[in-house]
Design a protein around this motif. Structure first.
Motif, PDB file in Angstrom:
ATOM      1  N   ALA A  25       0.815  -1.223   0.000  1.00 54.70           N
ATOM      2  CA  ALA A  25       0.000   0.000   0.000  1.00 54.70           C
ATOM      3  C   ALA A  25       0.845   1.268   0.000  1.00 54.70           C
ATOM      4  O   ALA A  25       0.419   2.300  -0.531  1.00 54.70           O
ATOM      5  CB  ALA A  25      -0.938  -0.004   1.212  1.00 54.70           C
ATOM      6  N   ILE A  26       2.052   1.190   0.568  1.00 52.08           N
ATOM      7  CA  ILE A  26       2.919   2.373   0.620  1.00 52.08           C
ATOM      8  C   ILE A  26       3.264   2.875  -0.784  1.00 52.08           C
ATOM      9  O   ILE A  26       3.609   4.041  -0.979  1.00 52.08           O
ATOM     10  CB  ILE A  26       4.201   2.068   1.429  1.00 52.08           C
ATOM     11  CG1 ILE A  26       4.909   3.368   1.828  1.00 52.08           C
ATOM     12  CG2 ILE A  26       5.128   1.126   0.666  1.00 52.08           C
ATOM     13  CD1 ILE A  26       6.051   3.153   2.802  1.00 52.08           C
ATOM     14  N   ARG A  27       3.153   1.996  -1.782  1.00 51.84           N
ATOM     15  CA  ARG A  27       3.488   2.373  -3.161  1.00 51.84           C
ATOM     16  C   ARG A  27       2.282   2.915  -3.941  1.00 51.84           C
ATOM     17  O   ARG A  27       2.450   3.461  -5.030  1.00 51.84           O
ATOM     18  CB  ARG A  27       4.023   1.149  -3.909  1.00 51.84           C
ATOM     19  CG  ARG A  27       5.243   0.513  -3.269  1.00 51.84           C
ATOM     20  CD  ARG A  27       6.508   1.255  -3.594  1.00 51.84           C
ATOM     21  NE  ARG A  27       7.672   0.629  -2.967  1.00 51.84           N
ATOM     22  CZ  ARG A  27       8.926   0.996  -3.219  1.00 51.84           C
ATOM     23  NH1 ARG A  27       9.172   1.958  -4.070  1.00 51.84           N
ATOM     24  NH2 ARG A  27       9.924   0.399  -2.598  1.00 51.84           N
ATOM     25  N   PHE A  28       1.101   2.757  -3.396  1.00 48.49           N
ATOM     26  CA  PHE A  28      -0.107   3.078  -4.157  1.00 48.49           C
ATOM     27  C   PHE A  28      -0.138   4.547  -4.581  1.00 48.49           C
ATOM     28  O   PHE A  28      -0.323   4.871  -5.760  1.00 48.49           O
ATOM     29  CB  PHE A  28      -1.342   2.733  -3.325  1.00 48.49           C
ATOM     30  CG  PHE A  28      -2.641   2.854  -4.069  1.00 48.49           C
ATOM     31  CD1 PHE A  28      -3.148   1.788  -4.780  1.00 48.49           C
ATOM     32  CD2 PHE A  28      -3.358   4.038  -4.058  1.00 48.49           C
ATOM     33  CE1 PHE A  28      -4.350   1.895  -5.473  1.00 48.49           C
ATOM     34  CE2 PHE A  28      -4.552   4.151  -4.741  1.00 48.49           C
ATOM     35  CZ  PHE A  28      -5.045   3.084  -5.454  1.00 48.49           C
ATOM     36  N   THR A  88       0.987   7.262   4.731  1.00 51.21           N
ATOM     37  CA  THR A  88       0.650   6.602   3.477  1.00 51.21           C
ATOM     38  C   THR A  88      -0.802   6.862   3.112  1.00 51.21           C
ATOM     39  O   THR A  88      -1.131   7.147   1.954  1.00 51.21           O
ATOM     40  CB  THR A  88       0.905   5.088   3.585  1.00 51.21           C
ATOM     41  OG1 THR A  88       2.299   4.866   3.774  1.00 51.21           O
ATOM     42  CG2 THR A  88       0.439   4.353   2.339  1.00 51.21           C
ATOM     43  N   TRP A  89      -1.673   6.790   4.099  1.00 51.21           N
ATOM     44  CA  TRP A  89      -3.098   7.041   3.848  1.00 51.21           C
ATOM     45  C   TRP A  89      -3.328   8.471   3.381  1.00 51.21           C
ATOM     46  O   TRP A  89      -4.090   8.722   2.451  1.00 51.21           O
ATOM     47  CB  TRP A  89      -3.902   6.748   5.104  1.00 51.21           C
ATOM     48  CG  TRP A  89      -5.382   6.961   4.936  1.00 51.21           C
ATOM     49  CD1 TRP A  89      -6.161   7.879   5.562  1.00 51.21           C
ATOM     50  CD2 TRP A  89      -6.259   6.249   4.057  1.00 51.21           C
ATOM     51  NE1 TRP A  89      -7.463   7.780   5.133  1.00 51.21           N
ATOM     52  CE2 TRP A  89      -7.546   6.782   4.209  1.00 51.21           C
ATOM     53  CE3 TRP A  89      -6.061   5.201   3.162  1.00 51.21           C
ATOM     54  CZ2 TRP A  89      -8.643   6.323   3.491  1.00 51.21           C
ATOM     55  CZ3 TRP A  89      -7.164   4.736   2.434  1.00 51.21           C
ATOM     56  CH2 TRP A  89      -8.437   5.298   2.614  1.00 51.21           C
ATOM     57  N   GLU A  90      -2.642   9.422   4.004  1.00 44.63           N
ATOM     58  CA  GLU A  90      -2.770  10.829   3.586  1.00 44.63           C
ATOM     59  C   GLU A  90      -2.317  11.010   2.140  1.00 44.63           C
ATOM     60  O   GLU A  90      -2.931  11.750   1.367  1.00 44.63           O
ATOM     61  CB  GLU A  90      -1.947  11.717   4.517  1.00 44.63           C
ATOM     62  CG  GLU A  90      -2.545  11.874   5.913  1.00 44.63           C
ATOM     63  CD  GLU A  90      -1.618  12.616   6.863  1.00 44.63           C
ATOM     64  OE1 GLU A  90      -0.581  13.137   6.387  1.00 44.63           O
ATOM     65  OE2 GLU A  90      -1.925  12.665   8.064  1.00 44.63           O
ATOM     66  N   ASN A  97     -10.367  14.009  -8.575  1.00 45.94           N
ATOM     67  CA  ASN A  97     -11.741  14.349  -8.199  1.00 45.94           C
ATOM     68  C   ASN A  97     -12.490  13.216  -7.516  1.00 45.94           C
ATOM     69  O   ASN A  97     -13.688  13.020  -7.733  1.00 45.94           O
ATOM     70  CB  ASN A  97     -12.529  14.831  -9.428  1.00 45.94           C
ATOM     71  CG  ASN A  97     -11.948  16.095 -10.018  1.00 45.94           C
ATOM     72  OD1 ASN A  97     -11.575  17.019  -9.283  1.00 45.94           O
ATOM     73  ND2 ASN A  97     -11.831  16.138 -11.332  1.00 45.94           N
ATOM     74  N   ILE A  98     -11.755  12.467  -6.715  1.00 49.41           N
ATOM     75  CA  ILE A  98     -12.387  11.463  -5.852  1.00 49.41           C
ATOM     76  C   ILE A  98     -12.320  11.994  -4.434  1.00 49.41           C
ATOM     77  O   ILE A  98     -11.253  12.411  -3.966  1.00 49.41           O
ATOM     78  CB  ILE A  98     -11.660  10.107  -5.936  1.00 49.41           C
ATOM     79  CG1 ILE A  98     -11.822   9.506  -7.334  1.00 49.41           C
ATOM     80  CG2 ILE A  98     -12.201   9.143  -4.887  1.00 49.41           C
ATOM     81  CD1 ILE A  98     -10.998   8.254  -7.568  1.00 49.41           C
ATOM     82  N   ASN A  99     -13.449  12.006  -3.746  1.00 46.05           N
ATOM     83  CA  ASN A  99     -13.508  12.518  -2.388  1.00 46.05           C
ATOM     84  C   ASN A  99     -13.199  11.393  -1.407  1.00 46.05           C
ATOM     85  O   ASN A  99     -14.034  10.512  -1.196  1.00 46.05           O
ATOM     86  CB  ASN A  99     -14.893  13.104  -2.098  1.00 46.05           C
ATOM     87  CG  ASN A  99     -15.017  13.608  -0.663  1.00 46.05           C
ATOM     88  OD1 ASN A  99     -14.006  13.774   0.037  1.00 46.05           O
ATOM     89  ND2 ASN A  99     -16.243  13.848  -0.233  1.00 46.05           N
ATOM     90  N   PRO A 100     -12.013  11.411  -0.783  1.00 39.86           N
ATOM     91  CA  PRO A 100     -11.671  10.313   0.127  1.00 39.86           C
ATOM     92  C   PRO A 100     -12.477  10.323   1.416  1.00 39.86           C
ATOM     93  O   PRO A 100     -12.484   9.328   2.142  1.00 39.86           O
ATOM     94  CB  PRO A 100     -10.183  10.554   0.415  1.00 39.86           C
ATOM     95  CG  PRO A 100      -9.997  12.014   0.212  1.00 39.86           C
ATOM     96  CD  PRO A 100     -10.920  12.404  -0.893  1.00 39.86           C
ATOM     97  N   ASP A 101     -13.181  11.416   1.691  1.00 41.00           N
ATOM     98  CA  ASP A 101     -13.981  11.475   2.916  1.00 41.00           C
ATOM     99  C   ASP A 101     -15.120  10.455   2.897  1.00 41.00           C
ATOM    100  O   ASP A 101     -15.686  10.119   3.938  1.00 41.00           O
ATOM    101  CB  ASP A 101     -14.563  12.890   3.107  1.00 41.00           C
ATOM    102  CG  ASP A 101     -13.459  13.917   3.335  1.00 41.00           C
ATOM    103  OD1 ASP A 101     -12.375  13.526   3.843  1.00 41.00           O
ATOM    104  OD2 ASP A 101     -13.675  15.101   3.002  1.00 41.00           O
ATOM    105  N   GLN A 102     -15.462   9.980   1.709  1.00 40.77           N
ATOM    106  CA  GLN A 102     -16.562   9.000   1.603  1.00 40.77           C
ATOM    107  C   GLN A 102     -16.116   7.603   2.026  1.00 40.77           C
ATOM    108  O   GLN A 102     -16.928   6.711   2.224  1.00 40.77           O
ATOM    109  CB  GLN A 102     -17.053   8.950   0.167  1.00 40.77           C
ATOM    110  CG  GLN A 102     -16.037   8.407  -0.823  1.00 40.77           C
ATOM    111  CD  GLN A 102     -16.526   8.465  -2.260  1.00 40.77           C
ATOM    112  OE1 GLN A 102     -17.586   7.942  -2.562  1.00 40.77           O
ATOM    113  NE2 GLN A 102     -15.766   9.106  -3.116  1.00 40.77           N
ATOM    114  N   TRP A 103     -14.763   7.406   2.123  1.00 44.33           N
ATOM    115  CA  TRP A 103     -14.241   6.084   2.473  1.00 44.33           C
ATOM    116  C   TRP A 103     -14.251   5.925   3.978  1.00 44.33           C
ATOM    117  O   TRP A 103     -13.604   6.688   4.699  1.00 44.33           O
ATOM    118  CB  TRP A 103     -12.830   5.890   1.941  1.00 44.33           C
ATOM    119  CG  TRP A 103     -12.746   6.015   0.444  1.00 44.33           C
ATOM    120  CD1 TRP A 103     -13.708   5.752  -0.456  1.00 44.33           C
ATOM    121  CD2 TRP A 103     -11.607   6.455  -0.293  1.00 44.33           C
ATOM    122  NE1 TRP A 103     -13.278   5.977  -1.726  1.00 44.33           N
ATOM    123  CE2 TRP A 103     -11.965   6.403  -1.652  1.00 44.33           C
ATOM    124  CE3 TRP A 103     -10.310   6.847   0.056  1.00 44.33           C
ATOM    125  CZ2 TRP A 103     -11.087   6.767  -2.672  1.00 44.33           C
ATOM    126  CZ3 TRP A 103      -9.438   7.183  -0.949  1.00 44.33           C
ATOM    127  CH2 TRP A 103      -9.810   7.148  -2.295  1.00 44.33           C
TER     128      TRP A 103
END
Length: 316
Positions: free
Chosen positions: A8-11, A293-295, A305-311
């Motif tokens: 995931a660190i590479r995503f 990594t998540w940030e 234009n994807i809102n990560p707040d929905q996750w």
């Protein structure tokens, strides 16, 4: 599989590279030279996993026909976890071997007897099928540790174990930030008091992965353009019967596991068992991702234009 340095660190890194035009998601790998048992593949700038999957499947097809094959790959950027590709061979009942350098990159790992980073972590990977169990899987850097594991430690604010890295003056350190300091530190070659062995293996990877593929060998560049890759596939059935081979594999495992246990050890695991145990657990419980990594992933999501707040994150 527990190789968090390549997961995931590479995503976010891959997403950013696509956005900046370093990776070309629409690119198609092509064969630029070929013989019955060999081929040279140009990834055309495609993502590493696309180029490497193309190359390993080509190698498998050639080994099915001719018993053995070697395919090199260049111009495809970072291929991810090296062990993923020999594992494809093992699933086909074959042996797979991978040598992966980082092209002209050469600043991460100190040579034996030196303190300046001059080589890359240069992994070697191998996989073998078993009769009724998950394959044997070896997936290791020729340095003490993968560079990505130092990234993980930096992101999590944790020290690294003794013996992983040195600072810019050659002093042992457990502070992962010393590796990225100015001037930078370096990762040590694998082997501890016999680190010349890891250093020697690293040279082998440079020449096989970088030299034969045409991607080039370590030269001090600080930005990796592509891995240089060499895959070799052995069709077991062209050398011995599958039943004989499986019997030898299981006999070897039984012999090794018959050793008395060292203090503190619960069991003897053959290569690959820790990874498959981890994979099984993570398929059930998910993969932990550190906050940085998540940030990074969320930042890249916003660029498209994807809102990560929905996750929603289930921290259970």
């Amino acid at each position: 599989f527990g190789h968090d340095s390549h997961g995931a660190i590479r995503f976010g890194e891959y997403a950013r590279s696509i956005r900046k035009g370093i990776f070309k998601p629409e690119a198609q790998p092509k064969i630029i030279s070929e013989a019955p048992c060999t081929a040279v593949v140009d990834g055309n700038g495609a993502l590493g996993q696309i180029g490497a999957s193309f190359a390993i499947n080509l190698a498998i097809d050639k080994a099915k026909q001719n018993g053995i094959s070697t395919v090199t790959l260049k111009n495809t950027s970072h291929i991810g976890r090296a062990g993923a590709y020999p594992l494809v061979c093992a699933r086909e009942g074959m042996l797979g071997l991978a040598f992966v350098n980082a092209g002209r990159l050469g600043y991460q790992v100190a040579p034996y007897g030196g303190i300046d980073g001059k080589l890359s972590t240069n992994p070697i990977a191998f996989a073998s099928p078993r009769r009724n169990s998950e394959p044997i899987l070896v997936d290791m850097t020729t340095s003490v540790v993968a560079e990505g594991k130092i990234r993980v430690a930096i992101n999590e604010g944790n020290p690294v174990p003794d013996g992983w890295i040195i600072d810019s003056k050659g002093n042992p350190t457990t502070n992962p930030n010393d590796f990225r300091a100015d001037p930078p530190g370096a990762i040590l070659p694998m082997g501890g008091v016999v680190a010349y062995k890891g250093f020697g293996l690293s040279f082998v990877v440079e020449l096989l992965g970088g030299g034969l593929s045409g991607q080039g060998t370590a030269a001090g560049e600080r930005t990796m353009k592509s891995n240089g890759v060499l895959f070799t596939v052995y069709n077991i059935a062209h050398f011995t019967t599958m039943e004989n081979f499986y019997t030898e594999v299981e006999s070897l495992i039984k012999h090794v596991k018959s050793s008395r246990l060292a203090d503190g050890a619960n069991e003897i695991l053959v290569p690959g068992e820790p990874e498959f145990k981890t994979a099984k657990l993570r398929k059930k419980k998910g993969i932990a991702v550190d906050e940085k990594t998540w940030e990074f992933i969320c930042d890249e999501a916003r660029y498209v234009n994807i809102n990560p707040d929905q996750w929603k994150i289930d921290d259970k």
